[in-house]
Write an enzyme that holds these catalytic residues in place. Sequence first.
Site, short mmCIF file in Angstrom:
data_model
loop_
_atom_site.label_atom_id
_atom_site.label_comp_id
_atom_site.label_asym_id
_atom_site.label_seq_id
_atom_site.Cartn_x
_atom_site.Cartn_y
_atom_site.Cartn_z
N SER A 1 32.48 -13.73 4.22
CA SER A 1 33.26 -12.72 3.55
C SER A 1 34.27 -13.28 2.55
O SER A 1 34.73 -12.56 1.68
CB SER A 1 33.99 -11.87 4.58
OG SER A 1 34.89 -12.67 5.33
N SER B 1 32.64 -17.12 7.69
CA SER B 1 33.10 -16.66 6.38
C SER B 1 33.76 -17.70 5.50
O SER B 1 34.05 -17.41 4.34
CB SER B 1 34.05 -15.49 6.55
OG SER B 1 33.31 -14.34 6.78
N LYS C 1 42.84 -15.46 0.29
CA LYS C 1 41.95 -14.34 0.58
C LYS C 1 42.79 -13.11 0.89
O LYS C 1 43.85 -13.23 1.54
CB LYS C 1 41.08 -14.71 1.79
CG LYS C 1 40.09 -13.66 2.22
CD LYS C 1 39.27 -14.16 3.40
CE LYS C 1 38.23 -13.16 3.86
NZ LYS C 1 37.43 -13.68 4.99
#
Length: 487
Positions: free
Chosen positions: A152, A176, A77
């Site tokens: 997210s 997330s 990420k």
Amino acid sequence: MFRFTTIKDYHKALQNGQTTCVEAVRFFVQSIQRDQHLNAWIDVYEAEALASAASLDQSRLAGEPTGALHGVVIGLKDVIAYKDHPLTAASAMLQPFTAIYSATAVERLLQAGAIILGRQNCDEFAMGSSNENSVYGPAKNAIDPSRVPGGSSGGSAVAVQAGHCMISLGSDTGGSVRQPADFCGIAGLKPTYGRISRYGLIAYASSFDQIGIFGNSIDDLALTLQVIAGTDAMDSTVSERPVPDYSAALPASAAKKYRIAYFREALDHPGLDPEMAKAIRNFIGVLQTAGHTVEPVDFPMLNYVVPAYYVLTTAEASSNLSRYDGVRYGHRTKEPIEDLTEWYKQSRTEGFGKEVQRRILLGTFVLSAGYYDAYFTRAQQVRRLLSDQTKAIFSTYDAILSPTVPFPAFPLGSMGQDDPVAMFLADIYTVFANLVGIPGISIPLFRHSSGLPFGLQLMTSHFDEVSLLGLSQTCMQLSQTTTADAV
Ligand code: GLN
């Protein structure tokens, strides 16, 4: 043709000479190219990954010892630092920024022989539940690209869902990792706060943030957690507790009979999709038939978790993100502004997206002199009460079971546009684990009549990832052996 099932099978195939790390990397790069429309990756380090695959192949063929994650292809990420590679938190504020060191988790992956394939899309500064707050545009759900993958860590979830890599690392401050895993039909683990070093993880809310792992199987999560967990001189909040051998512990912990609680208010919640509630209730029956104890407990504080989470995390974010001032870090406006305060304002206005600005403002407000006690102190008190209640629950039970998200993946652009609170409320089941610091996982057990997948969330007490993974394995096996109707 290369096919990935589990890391263990991949390692067997490597040892038998049926495949190579180079073949694996080529396969994943092609899948990413095929799925460009999903917008899951921001950068793919193809040449570098191929070179490291070739050198891993060479050393293995030369009979040198192989690491626990030998040749395992992993995506990161865009909030996790990888030395000499771009790192932007999907924000214009950090474009262009190159990491000057690697996160401890990344160092450990590399030491174990993993191959980092690239950087994955996410919500700006990890704030969001849909991956729509990204300067790179939204990532899309591979099952239905008109829908969000969750957030997210949306890109990281899609990457595993669509077969672009074997494992992704994301971050989980309020869900997330678990929420996009739920929306994408894969497994997503948020370990105990303090299990994995946050060194090199861009901070959102430091007392909540934790690196998490996406994978296809519980075995793969166990293996990866084993490598990246554990004490670190660079992060004093990491626990010094020894890291158990999660993979070795898995068969025994999967064979245990568990005492599981669920919150009555969670399954009765009016916001929960009735079909999902029914599937989870049926699965509770399956667990009971298999000899586990599953009982309701009262949890009247459920409706306080989202407000407490948003007060505390925005407060922490307003402090953490103050470093992006255009002087020391971050985007600097080109406008010819003389006044220093105006100049800061302009740089931050240009650099931060709408959601991040909203949270900085909210966080600054709840910390301001006149409102501190009314909001911040109250939310801290809620956090404390939640911790006390959690302790009491775990004195009787081994685990808590709950939905991960109240509804399946929603269409892009359909939520939170005019009413951000609607999106916040969808975090009702996930933020609890971060508020109290316990580990949580979402496992892909169910399918909605709309065809979309959804998961079951499990939580255990602090540092009891062994039970969490064992129970998850049990549930995965039970869902495969029971008929679709029963689940
Ligand atoms: N959806 C939550 C939020 O927007 C969770 C984010 C996260 O875990 N990073 O804050």
